[in-house]
Design a protein around this motif. Sequence first.
Motif, PDB file in Angstrom:
ATOM      1  N   ILE A 255       2.597  12.619   0.954  1.00 16.88           N
ATOM      2  CA  ILE A 255       3.056  11.413   0.634  1.00 16.88           C
ATOM      3  C   ILE A 255       1.895  11.078   0.723  1.00 16.88           C
ATOM      4  O   ILE A 255       1.615   9.325   0.472  1.00 16.88           O
TER       5      ILE A 255
ATOM      6  N   PHE B  38       1.953   5.025  -6.701  1.00 14.56           N
ATOM      7  CA  PHE B  38       1.213   4.711  -6.027  1.00 14.56           C
ATOM      8  C   PHE B  38       0.664   3.649  -4.763  1.00 14.56           C
ATOM      9  O   PHE B  38       1.980   2.838  -5.300  1.00 14.56           O
ATOM     10  N   HIS B  39       0.572   3.965  -4.184  1.00 17.70           N
ATOM     11  CA  HIS B  39       0.518   3.129  -2.511  1.00 17.70           C
ATOM     12  C   HIS B  39      -1.014   2.461  -1.937  1.00 17.70           C
ATOM     13  O   HIS B  39      -0.498   1.601  -1.427  1.00 17.70           O
TER      14      HIS B  39
ATOM     15  N   ASN C  93      -3.689  -0.220   2.078  1.00 18.50           N
ATOM     16  CA  ASN C  93      -2.031   1.056   1.546  1.00 18.50           C
ATOM     17  C   ASN C  93      -0.750   0.451   2.075  1.00 18.50           C
ATOM     18  O   ASN C  93      -0.461  -0.352   2.651  1.00 18.50           O
TER      19      ASN C  93
ATOM     20  N   GLY D 243       2.081   1.484   2.136  1.00 13.81           N
ATOM     21  CA  GLY D 243       2.963   1.991   3.062  1.00 13.81           C
ATOM     22  C   GLY D 243       4.157   2.027   2.305  1.00 13.81           C
ATOM     23  O   GLY D 243       5.486   2.853   3.224  1.00 13.81           O
ATOM     24  N   ILE D 244       4.382   1.881   1.007  1.00 12.51           N
ATOM     25  CA  ILE D 244       5.182   2.548   0.144  1.00 12.51           C
ATOM     26  C   ILE D 244       5.134   3.304  -1.600  1.00 12.51           C
ATOM     27  O   ILE D 244       3.689   2.302  -2.053  1.00 12.51           O
ATOM     28  N   THR D 245       5.872   3.561  -2.002  1.00  9.88           N
ATOM     29  CA  THR D 245       5.149   4.601  -3.122  1.00  9.88           C
ATOM     30  C   THR D 245       5.846   3.206  -4.166  1.00  9.88           C
ATOM     31  O   THR D 245       7.571   2.464  -4.039  1.00  9.88           O
TER      32      THR D 245
ATOM     33  N   PHE E 277      -0.049  -5.727  -5.469  1.00  8.99           N
ATOM     34  CA  PHE E 277       0.203  -5.129  -4.236  1.00  8.99           C
ATOM     35  C   PHE E 277      -0.207  -6.610  -3.434  1.00  8.99           C
ATOM     36  O   PHE E 277       0.443  -6.770  -2.456  1.00  8.99           O
TER      37      PHE E 277
ATOM     38  N   PHE F 259       7.202  -0.828   7.404  1.00 10.17           N
ATOM     39  CA  PHE F 259       6.049   0.611   7.382  1.00 10.17           C
ATOM     40  C   PHE F 259       4.999   0.053   8.441  1.00 10.17           C
ATOM     41  O   PHE F 259       5.299   0.832   9.309  1.00 10.17           O
TER      42      PHE F 259
ATOM     43  N   PRO G  94      -4.041  -2.787   5.421  1.00 12.54           N
ATOM     44  CA  PRO G  94      -3.778  -1.245   5.964  1.00 12.54           C
ATOM     45  C   PRO G  94      -4.729  -0.836   5.043  1.00 12.54           C
ATOM     46  O   PRO G  94      -4.717  -0.554   4.045  1.00 12.54           O
ATOM     47  N   SER G  95      -5.049   0.121   5.651  1.00 19.26           N
ATOM     48  CA  SER G  95      -6.241   0.874   5.306  1.00 19.26           C
ATOM     49  C   SER G  95      -5.882   2.354   5.226  1.00 19.26           C
ATOM     50  O   SER G  95      -6.848   3.220   4.115  1.00 19.26           O
TER      51      SER G  95
ATOM     52  N   PHE H 119      -2.957   6.060   6.292  1.00 18.74           N
ATOM     53  CA  PHE H 119      -1.500   6.508   6.051  1.00 18.74           C
ATOM     54  C   PHE H 119      -1.366   6.297   7.203  1.00 18.74           C
ATOM     55  O   PHE H 119      -0.371   6.248   7.992  1.00 18.74           O
TER      56      PHE H 119
ATOM     57  N   PHE I  15      -2.764   4.598   9.916  1.00 16.64           N
ATOM     58  CA  PHE I  15      -2.588   3.418  11.094  1.00 16.64           C
ATOM     59  C   PHE I  15      -3.424   3.599  11.754  1.00 16.64           C
ATOM     60  O   PHE I  15      -3.373   2.613  12.836  1.00 16.64           O
TER      61      PHE I  15
END
Lengths: 306, 193
Positions: A74, A110-111, A121, A123-125, B11, B62, B96-97, B99, B101
């Motif tokens: 992921i 991409f995330h 990030n 956190g979702i695609t 984003f 998330f 957030p940077s 995965f 976290f």
Amino acid sequence: MHALPKLGVGLAYQAPLNPLFDIASPPIDYVEVVPDIFWTDRGPAVEPRYVEDAKGLGTVSSLARRWPLVAHGIGLSIGSADGFETDHLGQVERWWQRHRFPWHSDHLAFHLAEHQGVRANAGITLPLARDRESIDLLVPRIREVMRRVPAPFLLENNVYYFDIPDAEMDEATFLDTLCRESGCGLLLDLHNLHTNACNHGFDPFEVLRHLDMRHVGEIHVAGGMELDGFYLDAHSDVIPEAVWHLLEWTLPRCRNIGGVTFEIFGSWVESVGLAAIQADLERLQALWSRCQGEATAQPAQREVGT
Amino acid sequence: MSLQGFQSMLFRLIAEPEFRDGIRAQKPFPPRVELSTREMRRLRAIADDRGLDINRTLHKGFRLGKLRALLPMTCQLLGSRRLSRELSRFWLERPPSSFSFLPEALDFCEFLKRRRLRMRYLHDVLAFERALLRLEAAGADGHPEAVAFEHDPAPVLAALAAGGRPRHVPRQRVDAVATRGQDGHIQWRMAPH
């Protein structure tokens, strides 16, 4: 060059599914793991960047003693325009050296993107535009993945709650072009396709009819839920009948496929119930056996993700 | 370069509702961001799309889920309303940077420390979970983490672990040191002051 072995029916690992894995003969032929949940990413400035979870690795080893493992990542964010996560790829490479999974996959999305001056990030695609520009970005990256991890590599068609308008290609053409030019295979997530069809009002069979099924190396199935007028790819339920219909149509046409994987998030296991999950796995195995019986007369036409 | 700008703006549409509102109101894109005409048209269409609300919900869920998993007792002590308020402030300054976290959770600990909230037991619970995260982040090379609790941590943590809130735990200085064994398990040694 690697062709996909015919594994059968897989279950995506989640800790609350342990009672199912622990029974004597669960109706599964392989286990799909998300490698990223078994390590801590401390960020690019820290050495070593990735710290393995010792307890989690014990779980993975225990699963690997009973079933073939397939890796479904992921974290690659292969569609990020601001850079490619080569550190992450190195970590996948280390996992392949350890577990030798017969194929591996990640998401066609991409995330990671630049936000407030850092690489952030979501956190979702997030979806990629179905354009030539995206293909040109992805192809060399896919080739690098395949060069560094010598196992077939599949990319999963994405779920999207908004579409990027003015696409140069329809979804089937985009997926076929990407697979043909890069050499990767397709992880065809039928629940993603069903979700997109529900939310954007198109016929999923129209996509399937135009898709080159020779690229399909694995199929994902799952269940979802409604929220605010949208149907979500929440992995929160058993497989809905609409997705069974897609699978029954698609599976016999996928001559090069290695397996069909059922996905459910751990937090939903208790409410859905292990008996219902087991029943879906048994139904999947019956369908898989029937399709493989039909397929023996026709050999694979090319290798997937090689 | 233009695709990079497009993804960055996409984003922002998800992470910053005010930015999305501005784009919907036909405000211009930031001048330093390189975008083609088609990309600008696409972003304005996406800003108007209700599907973006779902992405916003999933994005927040998330991040919240990760923090709840990494700082369960701190989140429990703060309670939903206060947690939501503090997270809104924190997320304004901290994208957030990673995965995992874990760095974000550590930053949230530092943020809460800086905020000096007048909330009983918060110092202790935050120090306890921060020490665990620091040991986790350091891996095998981690040094012992010393914590000076202001209350006996046992009843405070037990109440939170049981899903409740600590009550009437008297002030008592307790010094403790946490170490991470080779098997990854954390051990605490405590000594009443």
